[in-house]
Design an enzyme around this catalytic site. Structure first.
Site, PDB file in Angstrom:
ATOM      1  N   CYS A 188       1.034  -1.218  -0.127  1.00  0.00           N
ATOM      2  CA  CYS A 188       0.018  -0.089   0.025  1.00  0.00           C
ATOM      3  C   CYS A 188       0.755   1.064   0.049  1.00  0.00           C
ATOM      4  O   CYS A 188       0.478   2.225  -0.482  1.00  0.00           O
ATOM      5  CB  CYS A 188      -0.905  -0.031   1.111  1.00  0.00           C
ATOM      6  SG  CYS A 188      -1.510  -1.613   1.552  1.00  0.00           S
ATOM      7  N   ASP A 222      -5.514   1.953   4.499  1.00  0.00           N
ATOM      8  CA  ASP A 222      -6.804   2.429   5.019  1.00  0.00           C
ATOM      9  C   ASP A 222      -6.735   3.398   6.149  1.00  0.00           C
ATOM     10  O   ASP A 222      -7.537   4.482   5.990  1.00  0.00           O
ATOM     11  CB  ASP A 222      -7.376   1.221   5.774  1.00  0.00           C
ATOM     12  CG  ASP A 222      -7.727  -0.109   4.693  1.00  0.00           C
ATOM     13  OD1 ASP A 222      -7.552   0.282   3.576  1.00  0.00           O
ATOM     14  OD2 ASP A 222      -8.194  -0.980   5.300  1.00  0.00           O
ATOM     15  N   LYS A 223      -6.140   3.460   7.079  1.00  0.00           N
ATOM     16  CA  LYS A 223      -6.009   4.444   8.511  1.00  0.00           C
ATOM     17  C   LYS A 223      -5.087   5.718   8.025  1.00  0.00           C
ATOM     18  O   LYS A 223      -5.458   6.636   8.640  1.00  0.00           O
ATOM     19  CB  LYS A 223      -5.667   3.724   9.543  1.00  0.00           C
ATOM     20  CG  LYS A 223      -6.573   2.464   9.974  1.00  0.00           C
ATOM     21  CD  LYS A 223      -7.761   2.637  10.005  1.00  0.00           C
ATOM     22  CE  LYS A 223      -8.516   1.435  10.035  1.00  0.00           C
ATOM     23  NZ  LYS A 223      -8.555   0.488   9.189  1.00  0.00           N
ATOM     24  N   GLU A 241     -11.132  -5.101  12.786  1.00  0.00           N
ATOM     25  CA  GLU A 241     -11.791  -5.537  11.580  1.00  0.00           C
ATOM     26  C   GLU A 241     -11.951  -6.993  11.619  1.00  0.00           C
ATOM     27  O   GLU A 241     -11.224  -7.638  12.087  1.00  0.00           O
ATOM     28  CB  GLU A 241     -11.287  -5.109  10.173  1.00  0.00           C
ATOM     29  CG  GLU A 241     -11.402  -3.502  10.181  1.00  0.00           C
ATOM     30  CD  GLU A 241     -10.755  -3.307   8.942  1.00  0.00           C
ATOM     31  OE1 GLU A 241     -10.776  -1.923   8.419  1.00  0.00           O
ATOM     32  OE2 GLU A 241     -10.137  -3.938   7.958  1.00  0.00           O
ATOM     33  N   SER A 270     -13.744  -4.771   7.430  1.00  0.00           N
ATOM     34  CA  SER A 270     -13.156  -4.231   6.211  1.00  0.00           C
ATOM     35  C   SER A 270     -13.830  -3.945   5.130  1.00  0.00           C
ATOM     36  O   SER A 270     -15.033  -4.264   4.970  1.00  0.00           O
ATOM     37  CB  SER A 270     -12.231  -5.421   5.717  1.00  0.00           C
ATOM     38  OG  SER A 270     -11.557  -5.162   4.400  1.00  0.00           O
TER      39      SER A 270
END
Length: 574
Positions: free
Chosen positions: A56, A130-131, A451, A477
């Protein structure tokens, strides 16, 4: 000295670069090769979440150099720094996931401390998973210096047996393997083919959802979100962001001038229209909190309720981020929503223009089926739904994109942690029509609000995704599919109704009416509440303990400080 476009006497970096008293500070900058001119220009923090934890963020180091070029070309002095990441794909399914949501706060806090400690005047924030996306947008709003957000881009699709793969397919293959549908060799081949490049997960999971939010809310340049991470063309967007932050500094256009109640509604609209991640119901209230705006889970849900679902994206649909990019990206989705009357076109953006002005030259392409017009939606209401009832007085959230079944009634099967639920699923120790309950996984009770993708994917891989439901005070998720309800509040750890459930209680989920109830009388719930006792946490020290002491409810974004409403003086005005 600095360009006449910028009044250094009014910028934070004057505290580190100007006047005789700052000679020691300037000596440090000379030690790093800066010229006198560069020292007296505005300083721009180029903050990234680059690391080698997962694909990512792996391309962000390269992209940061492009951002720095843009800053330098337009009269600024870039100062690159990195912060942490906890990547959900690696943290998923074990105790490491407790660190995930907590990392959102840690990222925002560490960027804040770096900016404050060195008195930088503006920011370009690059994030990959994501975060990291909401964290960077949160700290932009917290510090309120002129800033531009840039998403690092999504991964390219894997290809196997003539179809595109994402990491979602690997998680579901685990369930297929445990259910005896595929053998170990097939599982091995799926995992080797699914993720062929750098970049964040390719479906409309949390990273791509929040990337869409960055454009919709006005904090990112149009078209910057959807280009895949490996594409060299991304560098042009990032360089433009570096250039543009200097324009914002010259105009003193700040994040809180851009993020308003109406722009938050725009962001929620794009999430619903794209069948985005339920995590947006957590992150949008947290971003609003940083700006001093009241916008909680119920406000998000109200927007979801009135928004058509028009982008056919995974996990509920057919396409991935690369496909959305190839038909014109987020601006095309926003154009369809604006023309349908679902967006506030007068909201300001980092271009210095409004949403409507940015979209004026965008033509909706009719030779594609990734995005539909609002007059011909996939479903008339959004791909994400908010719920409320006697089991969720503070709300809950469910993604319904691609689902045929929107109502479920069945007996509760209660587990006090994800591991116990996963063990039951792997041994097929659950039944059709049951409502699997995973509790004590909320922000405070987890701690960290894990999650549940491993469990939900295993259920789906076993062919039971449409036959059971799952509710939790934890999260899901963005890759989760099936009838899975998260963010149930109040959470079990503070005595919420989910903590009072017993095996066999009849749970009713109605995503049409927006209800989540248990068939128990108020008297019975009160009787159980009186008998309930708080559980002792497994965490008595460290970051996870500290988070549990300060975190609030999921309804308001699981935030850990008073936000802009508690602010005495804004950092940008020091």
């Amino acid at each position: 000295m600095t360009s006449s476009r910028f009044d250094k006497s009014r910028l934070p970096s004057r505290h580190t670069t100007e006047g005789p008293d700052r000679a020691p500070h300037r000596s440090f900058y000379y030690a790093m090769g800066l010229t006198t001119e560069e020292i007296h220009q505005p300083f721009i923090g180029v903050a990234t979440t680059w690391n080698e934890a997962a694909p990512c963020n792996i391309t962000l180091g390269r992209q940061a150099q492009a951002a720095k070029r843009g800053v330098s070309k337009n009269g600024g002095t870039p100062r690159e720094f990195t912060t942490i990441t906890v990547t959900d794909g690696i943290a998923m399914g074990h105790q490491g996931m407790k660190a995930s949501l907590i990392s959102r706060e840690a990222i925002a806090d560490t960027v804040e401390l770096t900016m404050r400690g060195h008195s930088y005047d503006g920011m370009v924030c690059l994030a990959g998973c994501d975060k990291t996306l909401p964290a960077m947008m949160m700290v932009m709003l917290r510090l309120n210096v002129p800033s531009v957000f840039v998403y690092g881009g999504s991964i390219l699709p894997g290809r196997y047996k003539g179809r595109d793969l994402t990491v979602q397919d690997v998680f579901e293959a685990v369930g297929q393997h445990s259910g005896g549908h595929i053998d170990a060799d097939e599982l091995d081949r799926v995992e080797r083919h699914a993720c062929p490049s750098g970049g964040a997960c390719g479906g409309q999971f949390t990273a791509n959802t929040m990337a869409c939010v960055s454009e919709a809310i006005g904090l990112a340049l149009p078209h910057s979100a959807m280009a895949p991470a490996p594409y060299e063309s991304r560098d042009a967007y990032v360089e433009a962001a570096g250039f543009q932050v200097m324009e914002l500094l010259a105009k003193n256009l700040r994040p809180r001038d851009i993020v308003t109640r109406k722009s938050l509604e725009n962001a929620a609209t794009v999430v619903a229209a794209s069948g985005g991640s339920t995590n947006a119901g957590l992150h949008l209230p947290a971003m609003a909190h940083e700006a001093g705006i009241d916008f909680d889970l119920f406000d998000v849900a109200e927007v979801f309720k009135r928004t058509p679902y028009i982008a056919d994206l995974k996990p509920g649909g057919k396409y991935i981020a690369k496909d959305l990019y190839e038909v014109g990206g987020v601006p095309v989705l926003m154009k369809a929503l604006l023309e349908g009357g679902y967006l506030h076109g007068d909201c300001m953006t980092v271009t210095g223009k409004t949403i409507a002005e940015n979209l004026a030259e965008i033509d909706f392409p009719t030779d594609q089926d990734v995005i539909r017009l609002t007059s011909d939606p996939i479903t008339p209401t959004g791909g994400v739904v908010g719920l409320k009832g006697n089991l969720a007085p503070e709300g809950a959230i469910v993604k319904v994109a691609g689902m045929k079944r929107l109502v479920h009634k069945g007996p509760a099967r209660v587990f006090d942690c994800e591991e116990d639920a996963m063990a039951a699923v792997q041994s097929r120790n659950y039944k059709e029509d049951e409502v699997i309950v995973i509790r004590y996984e909320g922000p405070k009770g987890g701690p960290g609000m894990r999650e549940m993708l491993s469990t939900t994917s295993a259920i789906y891989g076993q062919g039971m995704g449409e036959k059971v439901a799952l509710i939790t005070d934890g999260r899901f998720s963005g890759a989760t599919r099936g009838f899975c309800i998260g963010h149930v509040g109040p959470e079990a750890a503070v005595g919420g109704p989910i903590g009072l459930l017993e095996d066999g209680d009849i749970v009713v989920i109605d995503a049409v009416e927006g209800r989540l109830d248990v068939e128990l009388s108020d008297a019975e719930l009160e009787k159980r509440r009186q008998a309930w006792k708080a559980r002792q946490s497994d965490y008595g020290s460290g970051s996870i303990w500290k988070y549990a002491q300060t975190v609030g409810s999921a309804q308001k974004g699981a935030v850990t400080h008073p936000g802009a409403k508690g602010e005495v003086k804004c950092y940008a005005d020091i």
